[in-house]
Design a protein around this motif. Structure first.
Motif, PDB file in Angstrom:
ATOM      1  N   THR A  88       9.399  11.538  -5.844  1.00  0.00           N
ATOM      2  CA  THR A  88       8.089  10.903  -5.955  1.00  0.00           C
ATOM      3  C   THR A  88       7.223  11.578  -6.998  1.00  0.00           C
ATOM      4  OG1 THR A  88       7.125  12.272  -4.199  1.00  0.00           O
ATOM      5  CG2 THR A  88       8.158  10.197  -3.551  1.00  0.00           C
ATOM      6  N   THR A 138      -3.231   7.455  -4.234  1.00  0.00           N
ATOM      7  CA  THR A 138      -2.537   8.023  -3.080  1.00  0.00           C
ATOM      8  C   THR A 138      -1.034   7.798  -3.189  1.00  0.00           C
ATOM      9  OG1 THR A 138      -4.452   7.515  -1.693  1.00  0.00           O
ATOM     10  CG2 THR A 138      -2.399   8.043  -0.564  1.00  0.00           C
ATOM     11  N   ALA A 160       2.766   7.125  -2.030  1.00  0.00           N
ATOM     12  CA  ALA A 160       3.172   6.191  -0.978  1.00  0.00           C
ATOM     13  C   ALA A 160       4.671   6.231  -0.768  1.00  0.00           C
ATOM     14  CB  ALA A 160       2.740   4.773  -1.333  1.00  0.00           C
ATOM     15  N   LEU A 188       7.390   3.566   1.005  1.00  0.00           N
ATOM     16  CA  LEU A 188       7.605   2.247   1.575  1.00  0.00           C
ATOM     17  C   LEU A 188       8.931   2.275   2.329  1.00  0.00           C
ATOM     18  CD1 LEU A 188       5.581   1.885  -0.799  1.00  0.00           C
ATOM     19  CD2 LEU A 188       6.600  -0.351  -1.182  1.00  0.00           C
ATOM     20  N   LEU A 239      -0.532  10.912   2.316  1.00  0.00           N
ATOM     21  CA  LEU A 239       0.569  10.014   2.001  1.00  0.00           C
ATOM     22  C   LEU A 239       0.313   8.669   2.654  1.00  0.00           C
ATOM     23  CD1 LEU A 239       3.514   9.585   0.866  1.00  0.00           C
ATOM     24  CD2 LEU A 239       4.286  10.153   3.174  1.00  0.00           C
ATOM     25  N   ARG A 240       0.414   7.612   1.867  1.00  0.00           N
ATOM     26  CA  ARG A 240       0.291   6.259   2.414  1.00  0.00           C
ATOM     27  C   ARG A 240       1.677   5.807   2.856  1.00  0.00           C
ATOM     28  NH1 ARG A 240      -3.126   2.164   2.897  1.00  0.00           N
ATOM     29  NH2 ARG A 240      -2.422   0.013   2.623  1.00  0.00           N
ATOM     30  N   LEU A 241       1.829   5.534   4.138  1.00  0.00           N
ATOM     31  CA  LEU A 241       3.116   5.154   4.720  1.00  0.00           C
ATOM     32  C   LEU A 241       3.067   3.666   5.052  1.00  0.00           C
ATOM     33  CD1 LEU A 241       5.794   6.487   5.453  1.00  0.00           C
ATOM     34  CD2 LEU A 241       4.879   6.930   7.733  1.00  0.00           C
ATOM     35  N   VAL A 242       3.973   2.902   4.442  1.00  0.00           N
ATOM     36  CA  VAL A 242       3.981   1.449   4.574  1.00  0.00           C
ATOM     37  C   VAL A 242       5.325   1.007   5.152  1.00  0.00           C
ATOM     38  CG1 VAL A 242       3.838  -0.756   3.343  1.00  0.00           C
ATOM     39  CG2 VAL A 242       2.398   1.180   2.640  1.00  0.00           C
ATOM     40  N   ASP A 285       0.038   3.037   7.566  1.00  0.00           N
ATOM     41  CA  ASP A 285      -1.214   2.576   6.977  1.00  0.00           C
ATOM     42  C   ASP A 285      -1.211   1.067   6.803  1.00  0.00           C
ATOM     43  OD1 ASP A 285      -2.626   5.215   6.246  1.00  0.00           O
ATOM     44  OD2 ASP A 285      -0.610   5.486   5.410  1.00  0.00           O
ATOM     45  N   THR A 337      -0.913   0.032  -2.194  1.00  0.00           N
ATOM     46  CA  THR A 337      -0.253   1.321  -1.977  1.00  0.00           C
ATOM     47  C   THR A 337      -0.595   2.202  -3.164  1.00  0.00           C
ATOM     48  OG1 THR A 337       1.865   2.380  -1.528  1.00  0.00           O
ATOM     49  CG2 THR A 337       1.924   0.439  -2.922  1.00  0.00           C
ATOM     50  N   ALA A 367       5.345   6.593  -5.972  1.00  0.00           N
ATOM     51  CA  ALA A 367       5.816   5.906  -4.774  1.00  0.00           C
ATOM     52  C   ALA A 367       7.337   5.893  -4.761  1.00  0.00           C
ATOM     53  CB  ALA A 367       5.268   4.482  -4.721  1.00  0.00           C
TER      54      ALA A 367
END
Length: 211
Positions: A43, A60, A62, A64, A92-95, A119, A139, A143
């Motif tokens: 990342t 941010t 992320a 996925l 960390l944006r977690l999708v 998120d 996001t 990433a």
């Protein structure tokens, strides 16, 4: 393709797996690590600019996760997401992206949402639109995408659309037909790793992560 997600036995054992999932472990009781240091190392790499404004929160990082079905969500997605939240100190944006699945029970989205780990959760209809190049997803960059189950076409398409490195966990060697779409492939055993190498996958891109 069939075989990229949990086996029918794992799906049937989903109810028994929820207790061990709550403890942050796989349904087989082993710690869920999945070579995350390897995953997150990517990342930080330069990412090609996407021509589509679909990653519109650039501040941010992320991850996925692509998966659907009771075995995938209860047995892999939630334990791994908990481990990530524990290990990653930075924001960390977690999708979670849930592709259409004939094995889905319909309760997976509620189960994932009630965990409070994500998120954003993209249900099957939204996943399909995103894979077809429609709509946008909030996001960030850098990433990465982690495929944990379902049709590999969705993960291939999403990774290519957003020009982000994609990784996959696969129980069988069927993923060999699609291996070029993934930076690294995690497998449960040395036997599966050997089969992938025999079918043309670079050994350096295959990691035995356990189940």
């Amino acid at each position: 393709p069939r075989g990229s997600g949990p086996s029918p036995r794992a799906r049937r054992a989903d109810q028994q797996s929820h207790h061990s999932c709550d403890q942050g472990k796989s349904p087989h009781g082993s710690p869920v690590i999945l070579q995350m240091e390897s995953l997150f190392s990517y990342t930080g790499l330069p990412i090609m600019n996407s021509s589509e404004p679909v990653l519109n929160d650039t501040t941010t990082p992320a991850l996925l996760i692509v998966a659907n079905g009771p075995g995938e969500i209860g047995g892999w997605v939630l334990p791994i997401a908990r481990e990530i939240r524990t290990r990653v100190q930075a924001v960390l944006r977690l999708v979670l992206i849930m592709p259409p699945s004939q094995f889905a029970s319909g309760s997976e989205q509620h189960l994932a949402a009630s965990s409070g780990l994500f998120d954003h959760i993209a249900p099957p209809r939204e996943c399909l639109r995103l894979a077809l190049g429609l709509g946008s997803l909030r996001t960030g960059r850098p990433a990465a995408l982690l495929h944990l189950g379902g049709d590999l076409w969705f993960s291939r398409r999403l990774g290519a659309r957003w020009s982000i490195p994609a990784f996959a966990f696969a129980e069988t060697s069927l993923i060999a037909r699609h291996h070029r779409a993934f930076r690294e492939i995690f497998v449960p055993s040395a036997r599966i790793a050997s089969l992938l190498v025999e079918r043309g996958v670079d050994a350096a891109r295959v990691s035995v992560a356990g189940d």
